[in-house]
Write an enzyme that holds these catalytic residues in place. Structure first.
Site, short mmCIF file in Angstrom:
data_model
loop_
_atom_site.label_atom_id
_atom_site.label_comp_id
_atom_site.label_asym_id
_atom_site.label_seq_id
_atom_site.Cartn_x
_atom_site.Cartn_y
_atom_site.Cartn_z
N PRO A 131 -1.48 -15.57 6.12
CA PRO A 131 -1.96 -14.67 7.18
C PRO A 131 -1.15 -13.37 7.25
O PRO A 131 -1.70 -12.30 7.50
CB PRO A 131 -1.77 -15.49 8.46
CG PRO A 131 -1.79 -16.91 8.00
CD PRO A 131 -1.13 -16.90 6.65
N TYR A 132 0.16 -13.48 7.01
CA TYR A 132 1.01 -12.28 7.03
C TYR A 132 0.64 -11.34 5.88
O TYR A 132 0.50 -10.13 6.07
CB TYR A 132 2.48 -12.72 6.95
CG TYR A 132 3.47 -11.60 6.72
CD1 TYR A 132 3.79 -10.71 7.74
CD2 TYR A 132 4.08 -11.42 5.48
CE1 TYR A 132 4.71 -9.68 7.53
CE2 TYR A 132 4.99 -10.40 5.25
CZ TYR A 132 5.30 -9.54 6.28
OH TYR A 132 6.19 -8.52 6.07
N VAL A 133 0.46 -11.90 4.69
CA VAL A 133 0.10 -11.06 3.53
C VAL A 133 -1.27 -10.42 3.77
O VAL A 133 -1.47 -9.24 3.48
CB VAL A 133 0.10 -11.89 2.22
CG1 VAL A 133 -0.22 -10.99 1.03
CG2 VAL A 133 1.44 -12.57 2.01
#
Ligand code: NAP
Length: 217
Positions: A131-133
């Site tokens: 999700p961060y990427v």
């Protein structure tokens, strides 16, 4: 040149504000979200402005960018919160900051992204990191699609080691670590070098002096 540092109270953000304040011709406005964080920046002689990327809207964030020459996005939800905050800070907070920068009539924008924000990197990331990427991928894409004078910095894994003053930077470089203080030097160097406008690059620890690495991009 006055620079709004968004996420100024963060680890990279603090180094960046302090380096900006030390440079002749550069001054920082620190965007923070708690009044008690202000004294650190006031002691450095920097302006402060209180805004929250989650609670404040684009209009409110654009007030923070009024009258500056550049905006640096150094905020992040950090590893201790879940995908909800990743979405609201690393993606929506970044997009709101980009839109607020446009609204304030500021052209220069420096984004601290993640090392690899390609579509392939989302697919291959562990599920806890994906999700961060993805957030960083879409925030970077949003910025590329503007007519802002942007630079996207893709640092390797951040450490709190002391600054070395030397890095390896390029369109793609081998994955590695980099001290946060060296990332802050890279940001200052990017701000001082308009040749970095419209460019993005990966940066890790290395042997080239920061200024030389940035100007040779
Ligand atoms: P950090 O110390 O966690 O700082 C993040 C800052 O963002 C903090 O000052 C925090 O404010 C602020 N922030 C969080 N939510 C906010 C909100 N709602 N409104 C306004 N500000 C908010 O981060 P860092 O270690 O300096 O990293 C800087 C950047 O590098 C981040 O974008 C990160 O994603 C990126 N990056 C990290 C790595 C890594 O290895 N960790 C690698 C590449 C890139 P408070 O101080 O008030 O909490």
């Amino acid at each position: 040149m006055k620079i709004l540092v968004v996420g100024a109270n963060g680890q990279v953000g603090k180094h960046a504000v302090s380096m900006i304040q030390e440079k002749e011709g550069l001054e920082a406005r620190a965007m923070i979200r708690k009044q008690e964080q202000a004294s650190y920046f006031e002691d450095l002689g920097a302006e402060t402005v209180l805004k929250d990327l989650e609670k404040d809207d684009i209009d409110a964030i654009s007030e923070a960018a009024e009258g500056v020459d550049a905006v640096v996005f150094a905020a992040g939800s950090g590893p201790k919160t879940g995908p909800d905050k990743t979405m609201l800070i690393d993606l929506d907070g970044a997009v709101k900051t980009i839109e607020a920068t446009k609204k304030a009539g500021v052209k220069r924008f420096v984004m601290i992204s993640s090392f690899d924000t390609t579509r392939e990197a989302i697919q291959s990331a562990p599920s806890s990191f994906a999700p961060y990427v993805a957030a960083k991928h879409y925030a970077d894409g949003w910025l590329r699609d503007t007519d802002l004078d942007y630079t996207i910095v893709h640092p390797g894994a951040l450490t709190n080691d002391p600054a070395t003053g030397t890095v390896t930077a390029g369109e793609t470089v081998e994955r590695g670590e980099i001290p946060r203080e060296d990332v802050a030097s890279v940001i200052v160097s990017v701000l001082e070098n308009d040749s970095t406008i419209g460019k993005e690059f990966q940066v890790v620890g290395g042997v080239k002096p920061v200024q030389e690495a940035v100007t040779s991009l």
